[in-house]
Scaffold this active site. Structure first.
Site, PDB file in Angstrom:
ATOM      1  N   SER A 107       0.820  -1.136  -0.132  1.00  0.00           N
ATOM      2  CA  SER A 107      -0.060   0.106  -0.013  1.00  0.00           C
ATOM      3  C   SER A 107       0.965   1.319  -0.090  1.00  0.00           C
ATOM      4  O   SER A 107       1.763   1.516   0.690  1.00  0.00           O
ATOM      5  CB  SER A 107      -0.841   0.021   1.117  1.00  0.00           C
ATOM      6  OG  SER A 107      -1.670   1.227   1.166  1.00  0.00           O
ATOM      7  N   LYS A 108       0.490   2.076  -0.906  1.00  0.00           N
ATOM      8  CA  LYS A 108       1.176   3.553  -0.972  1.00  0.00           C
ATOM      9  C   LYS A 108       0.452   4.407   0.035  1.00  0.00           C
ATOM     10  O   LYS A 108       0.692   5.849   0.029  1.00  0.00           O
ATOM     11  CB  LYS A 108       1.109   4.007  -2.321  1.00  0.00           C
ATOM     12  CG  LYS A 108       1.957   3.119  -3.325  1.00  0.00           C
ATOM     13  CD  LYS A 108       3.256   3.106  -3.123  1.00  0.00           C
ATOM     14  CE  LYS A 108       4.065   2.274  -4.328  1.00  0.00           C
ATOM     15  NZ  LYS A 108       5.353   2.066  -3.966  1.00  0.00           N
ATOM     16  N   SER A 109      -0.666   4.061   0.643  1.00  0.00           N
ATOM     17  CA  SER A 109      -1.417   4.996   1.557  1.00  0.00           C
ATOM     18  C   SER A 109      -0.883   5.550   2.544  1.00  0.00           C
ATOM     19  O   SER A 109      -0.862   7.042   3.000  1.00  0.00           O
ATOM     20  CB  SER A 109      -2.494   4.382   2.013  1.00  0.00           C
ATOM     21  OG  SER A 109      -3.665   3.888   1.143  1.00  0.00           O
ATOM     22  N   THR A 148      -9.434  -1.140   2.292  1.00  0.00           N
ATOM     23  CA  THR A 148      -9.083  -1.687   0.932  1.00  0.00           C
ATOM     24  C   THR A 148      -9.547  -3.117   0.885  1.00  0.00           C
ATOM     25  O   THR A 148     -10.164  -3.623   1.793  1.00  0.00           O
ATOM     26  CB  THR A 148      -7.630  -1.622   0.537  1.00  0.00           C
ATOM     27  OG1 THR A 148      -7.546  -1.821  -0.871  1.00  0.00           O
ATOM     28  CG2 THR A 148      -6.668  -2.158   1.175  1.00  0.00           C
ATOM     29  N   LYS A 165     -14.112  -3.994   2.161  1.00  0.00           N
ATOM     30  CA  LYS A 165     -15.176  -2.825   2.193  1.00  0.00           C
ATOM     31  C   LYS A 165     -16.714  -3.101   2.365  1.00  0.00           C
ATOM     32  O   LYS A 165     -17.248  -2.231   3.005  1.00  0.00           O
ATOM     33  CB  LYS A 165     -15.182  -2.383   0.790  1.00  0.00           C
ATOM     34  CG  LYS A 165     -13.648  -1.673   0.514  1.00  0.00           C
ATOM     35  CD  LYS A 165     -13.711  -0.883  -0.928  1.00  0.00           C
ATOM     36  CE  LYS A 165     -12.295  -0.465  -1.275  1.00  0.00           C
ATOM     37  NZ  LYS A 165     -12.067   0.148  -2.520  1.00  0.00           N
ATOM     38  N   GLU A 205     -24.346   9.463   2.729  1.00  0.00           N
ATOM     39  CA  GLU A 205     -25.383   8.835   1.559  1.00  0.00           C
ATOM     40  C   GLU A 205     -24.595   7.917   0.512  1.00  0.00           C
ATOM     41  O   GLU A 205     -25.266   7.113   0.175  1.00  0.00           O
ATOM     42  CB  GLU A 205     -26.109  10.070   0.743  1.00  0.00           C
ATOM     43  CG  GLU A 205     -26.910   9.618  -0.386  1.00  0.00           C
ATOM     44  CD  GLU A 205     -27.222  10.832  -1.288  1.00  0.00           C
ATOM     45  OE1 GLU A 205     -28.184  10.961  -1.794  1.00  0.00           O
ATOM     46  OE2 GLU A 205     -26.574  11.603  -1.369  1.00  0.00           O
ATOM     47  N   GLY A 222     -17.771  -6.697  -6.574  1.00  0.00           N
ATOM     48  CA  GLY A 222     -17.174  -6.658  -5.100  1.00  0.00           C
ATOM     49  C   GLY A 222     -17.259  -5.043  -4.517  1.00  0.00           C
ATOM     50  O   GLY A 222     -17.827  -4.099  -5.288  1.00  0.00           O
ATOM     51  N   TYR A 256      -2.595  -1.058  -9.512  1.00  0.00           N
ATOM     52  CA  TYR A 256      -1.395  -0.521 -10.283  1.00  0.00           C
ATOM     53  C   TYR A 256      -0.270  -1.239  -9.826  1.00  0.00           C
ATOM     54  O   TYR A 256      -0.105  -2.257  -8.910  1.00  0.00           O
ATOM     55  CB  TYR A 256      -1.212   0.944  -9.322  1.00  0.00           C
ATOM     56  CG  TYR A 256      -1.126   0.919  -8.042  1.00  0.00           C
ATOM     57  CD1 TYR A 256       0.185   0.858  -7.400  1.00  0.00           C
ATOM     58  CD2 TYR A 256      -2.308   1.250  -7.404  1.00  0.00           C
ATOM     59  CE1 TYR A 256       0.131   1.015  -6.062  1.00  0.00           C
ATOM     60  CE2 TYR A 256      -2.226   0.976  -5.819  1.00  0.00           C
ATOM     61  CZ  TYR A 256      -0.949   1.160  -5.369  1.00  0.00           C
ATOM     62  OH  TYR A 256      -1.060   1.069  -3.766  1.00  0.00           O
TER      63      TYR A 256
END
Length: 272
Positions: free
Chosen positions: A15-17, A62, A66, A78, A129, A217
């Site tokens: 992960s790049k988060s 991720t 989810k 919403e 998904g 990616y």
């Protein structure tokens, strides 16, 4: 004092988060510590709750959690309510606030960064998904000609059609049904690229001036983008732009500040 944030998933090491949110915090003067957290289907709730007890302020969610994140949320926006999928959790006053920034992130990347017009286009969305559910509403609100959701199991795509039919023209099918059809925008929202695999797409589905977009990616083209290139899709894009844009929207949800994204997208694209 640093505020604690994290991204939870499986796999998660890639992960790049953490890098993205750390850069956002430097840019905007926020004081945060952001890390990755690995979970399994069996302990997802336990990992989230442990992070809350440590004083965690929020989490990005991720693959493949989810839908589970939607279930544990006590308050929903919403867009998360309609999607029935959550990628952004906020912990406050004993509540778990669930949101979904995927659709906003995808549209910002495709429409603003890539300057690709979605209106009146024929869209094929691969997968059913949480990643797919999170972007359907945003795509329909752009008034495409049609939105076709394809899945290996037709029942799964039919579930999405029933979930969103009142918001626009949406078609459900399996991969055999799309033989002989052409699309202007094909989005891969499956996890196939994580396994270095290709969804069973037929030949001849990319229309003239089409865009192939993979939400995944890597340091080279995914099998989906390689297939699209072989099929002479006009434009190819991986999920780096969406990753940064949905992160920026999550950052805004948490901090009330929208960071600049273009330079970070360019830096990450060079890095991988």
């Amino acid at each position: 004092m640093l505020n604690l944030y994290a991204v939870i998933g499986n796999p998660i090491a890639h992960s790049k988060s953490p890098f993205i949110h750390t850069e956002f915090s430097k840019q905007t003067g926020q004081h945060i510590h952001y890390k990755t957290m690995l979970a399994s289907q069996d302990n997802f709730i336990t990992v989230v709750e442990s992070f809350r007890q440590l004083g965690g302020k929020g989490m990005n969610v991720t693959l493949p959690f989810k839908l589970e994140a939607h279930k544990i949320s006590t308050q929903l926006t919403e867009r998360a309510t309609i999607a029935k999928a959550v990628n952004t959790l906020t912990f406050n006053d004993g509540e778990i606030y669930g949101d979904n920034t995927d659709g906003d992130g995808l549209l910002r990347d495709i429409s603003s960064n890539l300057e690709f017009i979605i209106e009146a286009k024929r869209i094929l969305l691969c997968g059913s998904g949480g990643a797919a559910r999170g972007v359907v509403l945003a795509l329909l609100r752009k008034n495409p000609c049609t939105l076709t959701v394809v899945n290996r199991t037709k029942k799964r795509s039919q579930e999405i059609q029933k979930q969103f039919f009142c918001y626009g023209d949406i078609v459900s099918c399996d991969y055999t049904d799309i033989t002989g059809q052409e699309f202007d925008l094909i989005i891969n929202a499956t996890s196939a690229s994580l396994e270095n695999k290709l969804p069973p797409l037929p030949s001849g589905i990319f229309a003239k001036n089409s865009l192939a977009y993979d939400m995944m990616y890597g340091n080279k083209n995914t099998p989906f983008l390689e297939f699209a290139q072989q099929q002479e899709a006009t434009y190819l894009a991986n999920g780096i732009g969406m990753l940064v844009e949905q992160a920026a929207e999550s950052f805004f949800v948490w901090h009330g500040i929208r960071p600049e994204t273009k330079s970070l997208i360019e830096a990450l694209s060079r890095e991988i």
